[in-house]
Design an enzyme around this catalytic site. Structure first.
Site, PDB file in Angstrom:
ATOM      1  N   HIS A  58      54.736  40.439  39.665  1.00 18.31           N
ATOM      2  CA  HIS A  58      55.817  41.564  39.058  1.00 18.31           C
ATOM      3  C   HIS A  58      56.541  42.010  40.163  1.00 18.31           C
ATOM      4  O   HIS A  58      56.100  43.064  40.883  1.00 18.31           O
ATOM      5  CB  HIS A  58      55.097  42.427  38.112  1.00 18.31           C
ATOM      6  CG  HIS A  58      55.838  43.322  37.335  1.00 18.31           C
ATOM      7  ND1 HIS A  58      55.584  43.675  35.913  1.00 18.31           N
ATOM      8  CD2 HIS A  58      56.916  44.235  37.734  1.00 18.31           C
ATOM      9  CE1 HIS A  58      56.448  44.477  35.664  1.00 18.31           C
ATOM     10  NE2 HIS A  58      57.233  44.845  36.610  1.00 18.31           N
ATOM     11  N   HIS A  60      61.129  43.292  40.809  1.00 18.96           N
ATOM     12  CA  HIS A  60      62.316  43.145  40.390  1.00 18.96           C
ATOM     13  C   HIS A  60      63.305  43.045  41.410  1.00 18.96           C
ATOM     14  O   HIS A  60      64.031  43.706  42.310  1.00 18.96           O
ATOM     15  CB  HIS A  60      62.770  44.497  39.991  1.00 18.96           C
ATOM     16  CG  HIS A  60      61.880  44.939  38.656  1.00 18.96           C
ATOM     17  ND1 HIS A  60      62.401  45.257  37.385  1.00 18.96           N
ATOM     18  CD2 HIS A  60      60.653  45.459  38.581  1.00 18.96           C
ATOM     19  CE1 HIS A  60      61.517  45.602  36.660  1.00 18.96           C
ATOM     20  NE2 HIS A  60      60.548  45.849  37.274  1.00 18.96           N
ATOM     21  N   GLN A 153      66.054  46.142  30.454  1.00 25.53           N
ATOM     22  CA  GLN A 153      65.764  47.408  31.071  1.00 25.53           C
ATOM     23  C   GLN A 153      66.009  48.445  30.197  1.00 25.53           C
ATOM     24  O   GLN A 153      65.388  49.590  30.141  1.00 25.53           O
ATOM     25  CB  GLN A 153      66.443  47.640  32.560  1.00 25.53           C
ATOM     26  CG  GLN A 153      66.429  49.126  33.133  1.00 25.53           C
ATOM     27  CD  GLN A 153      65.078  49.180  33.659  1.00 25.53           C
ATOM     28  OE1 GLN A 153      64.612  48.667  34.805  1.00 25.53           O
ATOM     29  NE2 GLN A 153      64.045  50.110  33.012  1.00 25.53           N
ATOM     30  N   HIS A 211      57.242  44.755  29.882  1.00 25.46           N
ATOM     31  CA  HIS A 211      56.784  46.297  30.304  1.00 25.46           C
ATOM     32  C   HIS A 211      56.264  47.000  29.372  1.00 25.46           C
ATOM     33  O   HIS A 211      56.973  47.391  28.344  1.00 25.46           O
ATOM     34  CB  HIS A 211      58.051  46.898  31.113  1.00 25.46           C
ATOM     35  CG  HIS A 211      58.581  46.404  32.317  1.00 25.46           C
ATOM     36  ND1 HIS A 211      58.830  45.119  32.567  1.00 25.46           N
ATOM     37  CD2 HIS A 211      58.806  47.407  33.459  1.00 25.46           C
ATOM     38  CE1 HIS A 211      59.325  44.969  33.952  1.00 25.46           C
ATOM     39  NE2 HIS A 211      59.017  46.014  34.487  1.00 25.46           N
ATOM     40  N   GLU A 214      54.656  51.826  29.616  1.00 25.81           N
ATOM     41  CA  GLU A 214      54.998  52.205  31.220  1.00 25.81           C
ATOM     42  C   GLU A 214      55.315  53.820  31.106  1.00 25.81           C
ATOM     43  O   GLU A 214      56.331  54.216  31.286  1.00 25.81           O
ATOM     44  CB  GLU A 214      55.612  51.640  31.998  1.00 25.81           C
ATOM     45  CG  GLU A 214      56.053  51.941  33.500  1.00 25.81           C
ATOM     46  CD  GLU A 214      56.829  51.434  34.068  1.00 25.81           C
ATOM     47  OE1 GLU A 214      57.486  50.752  33.649  1.00 25.81           O
ATOM     48  OE2 GLU A 214      56.595  51.519  35.703  1.00 25.81           O
ATOM     49  N   ASP A 310      55.977  45.610  42.331  1.00 23.04           N
ATOM     50  CA  ASP A 310      57.058  45.910  41.252  1.00 23.04           C
ATOM     51  C   ASP A 310      58.451  46.416  42.153  1.00 23.04           C
ATOM     52  O   ASP A 310      59.434  45.709  41.706  1.00 23.04           O
ATOM     53  CB  ASP A 310      56.545  47.420  40.736  1.00 23.04           C
ATOM     54  CG  ASP A 310      57.190  47.364  39.294  1.00 23.04           C
ATOM     55  OD1 ASP A 310      58.037  46.762  39.021  1.00 23.04           O
ATOM     56  OD2 ASP A 310      56.996  48.536  38.710  1.00 23.04           O
ATOM     57  N   TRP A 316      63.244  53.141  42.079  1.00 21.36           N
ATOM     58  CA  TRP A 316      62.182  53.653  41.459  1.00 21.36           C
ATOM     59  C   TRP A 316      61.202  53.910  42.817  1.00 21.36           C
ATOM     60  O   TRP A 316      59.888  54.635  42.626  1.00 21.36           O
ATOM     61  CB  TRP A 316      61.538  52.602  40.430  1.00 21.36           C
ATOM     62  CG  TRP A 316      62.386  52.549  39.503  1.00 21.36           C
ATOM     63  CD1 TRP A 316      62.178  53.352  38.290  1.00 21.36           C
ATOM     64  CD2 TRP A 316      63.361  51.536  39.012  1.00 21.36           C
ATOM     65  NE1 TRP A 316      63.037  52.994  37.240  1.00 21.36           N
ATOM     66  CE2 TRP A 316      63.903  52.072  37.859  1.00 21.36           C
ATOM     67  CE3 TRP A 316      63.962  50.548  39.903  1.00 21.36           C
ATOM     68  CZ2 TRP A 316      64.891  51.097  37.246  1.00 21.36           C
ATOM     69  CZ3 TRP A 316      64.990  49.791  39.281  1.00 21.36           C
ATOM     70  CH2 TRP A 316      65.637  50.288  37.997  1.00 21.36           C
TER      71      TRP A 316
HETATM   72 FE   FE2 Z   1      58.612  46.744  36.550  1.00 16.08          FE
END
Ligand code: FE2
Length: 417
Positions: A58, A60, A153, A211, A214, A310, A316
């Site tokens: 996982h 991005h 997203q 996702h 979360e 991630d 993030w």
């Molecule tokens: Fe993610």
């Protein structure tokens, strides 16, 4: 290629391993330590651990290495991260994406990863990132196996033409269908999106990775919807719930009831402990929740759980360096998995469990007849590798050496004993 003096997970003796034409052809125990020969096709593992490659289930890749562009995420929340990303998204170009993806994959490969599942944001009418990353798949196949998730997203039902963009993403090479039900405008949209995602994946013979929940909201209960859809569509092992951080805040009675469904559904779980400990708990004063899903309990109940990073330096999460052993170390602490039983099998969380999630386990592992994909880690077993945060000394793919590393050596020290 011959590998001598290798340790294998769960075994006490040393092993010799033979690789021919990119495949493991013999794995045999040694009766004693062997002296290395001068052959260039021999690797002396020197008692270090030969194990299957790391799996990054996982990440991005479209967002990596964009931290601070155009602005920094000051609050550190998931939601400000989404805002910052929506400002960076219009600046995406194929060249920008390609350069960042290649740099990051290189970093991951150097740290023993050979399998990557990347989420790619498809709430972009041009699908620039998805098309670019799908276009890199062939080039990258020499060093990694890449799965691409069509990741909405900004929502499926809450984003203009959300469903059409997901369908277009499949035409452009997405392997996995994503979702983000807790971020949809309403609970109804979230529920609708989960049923739609599982049905779409089934229709196209694809996998699902959502996702899911979360958020620290104990009322965010889309996992039960996803697991039910997976069970009813007979898709369980092909479905993954990523994050599920709301489970941290569920009451135990509800969780007990939920676990029955989760076990029946056979879905997989991905937890991103460094990301979640950073992004969750942000609306708490004290005590602050850890905001990481119930990894220990899910494992003890027999479910498949793996760890992931991630983010690497994105809106993030500003840190991240491709080292899954760092994520594993943090996750074991955060999830109270420091007992010997957990530590002695901990590498499962970044190897075989990830392979099961990606559904690549048939071709994965140190077994005769399987592709000779492996890494050599500094340390003789799981515990030793974690204790010393062992380096990846070698990464070999189909018999070809991708990475070879000399461990850092101490030049001077004071001896106390
Ligand atoms: Fe993610």
């Amino acid at each position: 290629m011959n590998i001598i003096n290798a340790r294998l997970r769960g075994q006490t003796s040393l092993y010799s391993i033979r690789v021919e034409q990119g495949v493991f052809t013999a794995i045999e125990p040694q009766t004693a330590t062997l002296s290395p020969s001068a052959s260039p096709s021999e690797i002396d593992a020197q008692g270090n651990l030969v194990c299957a490659p790391f799996v990054e289930p996982h990440i991005h890749l479209d967002a990596v290495l964009t931290a601070g562009q155009p602005k920094w995420n000051q609050s550190g929340t998931l939601f400000e991260g989404i805002e910052r990303w929506s400002e960076r998204k219009p600046q995406l170009t194929p060249e920008d994406i390609e350069q960042r993806v290649l740099k990051t994959v290189q970093l991951l490969v150097e740290n023993g990863v050979q399998y990557i599942r990347t989420h790619v944001d498809v709430t972009d009418p041009s699908l620039t990132a998805l098309k670019t990353i799908a276009g890199l798949k062939e080039k990258l196949s020499k060093v990694i196996e890449l799965q691409i998730v069509a990741f909405p997203q900004e929502g499926i039902c809450s984003f203009p033409n959300g469903k059409q963009l997901m369908e277009q993403a499949i035409e452009h090479g997405a392997d996995v269908i994503g979702g983000i039900p807790h971020f949809e405008f309403t609970r109804e949209y979230g529920v609708e999106s989960m049923h739609w995602v599982v049905a779409l994946a089934k229709q196209h013979g694809l996998l699902v990775d959502v996702h899911c929940d979360e958020i620290d909201d104990e009322a965010s209960r889309f996992l039960e919807v996803l697991a039910t859809a997976a069970l009813e569509q007979d898709m369980g092992e092909r479905v993954t719930a990523s994050h599920t951080t709301a489970m941290h805040s569920y009451n135990n009675a509800y969780c007990s009831k939920l676990f029955r469904l989760l076990k029946k559904s056979k879905i997989n779980f991905v937890s991103c402990p460094t990301e979640s400990i950073h992004l969750q708990g942000r609306f708490d004063t004290y005590p602050k929740r850890r905001g990481v899903t119930r990894v220990k309990e899910l494992r003890e109940a027999g479910m498949n759980v793996c760890f992931a990073q991630d983010s690497i330096q994105d809106p993030w999460y500003t840190l991240g360096n491709g080292k899954l052993l760092r994520v594993l170390d943090a996750g074991l602490h955060i999830c109270h998995m420091m007992g010997y039983r957990d530590l002695s099998t901990a590498l499962d969380l970044i190897t075989i469990n990830g392979a099961k999630t990606l559904q690549v386990e048939q071709q994965y592992g140190i077994e005769e007849g399987k592709p000779a994909n492996f890494i050599i880690l500094q340390g003789c077993d799981d515990l030793a590798v974690i204790q010393q945060q062992g380096e990846v000394l070698y990464s070999v793919r189909q018999g070809e050496i991708l990475v070879q590393r000399q461990p850092a050596s101490l030049l001077r020290t004071t001896h106390l004993s």
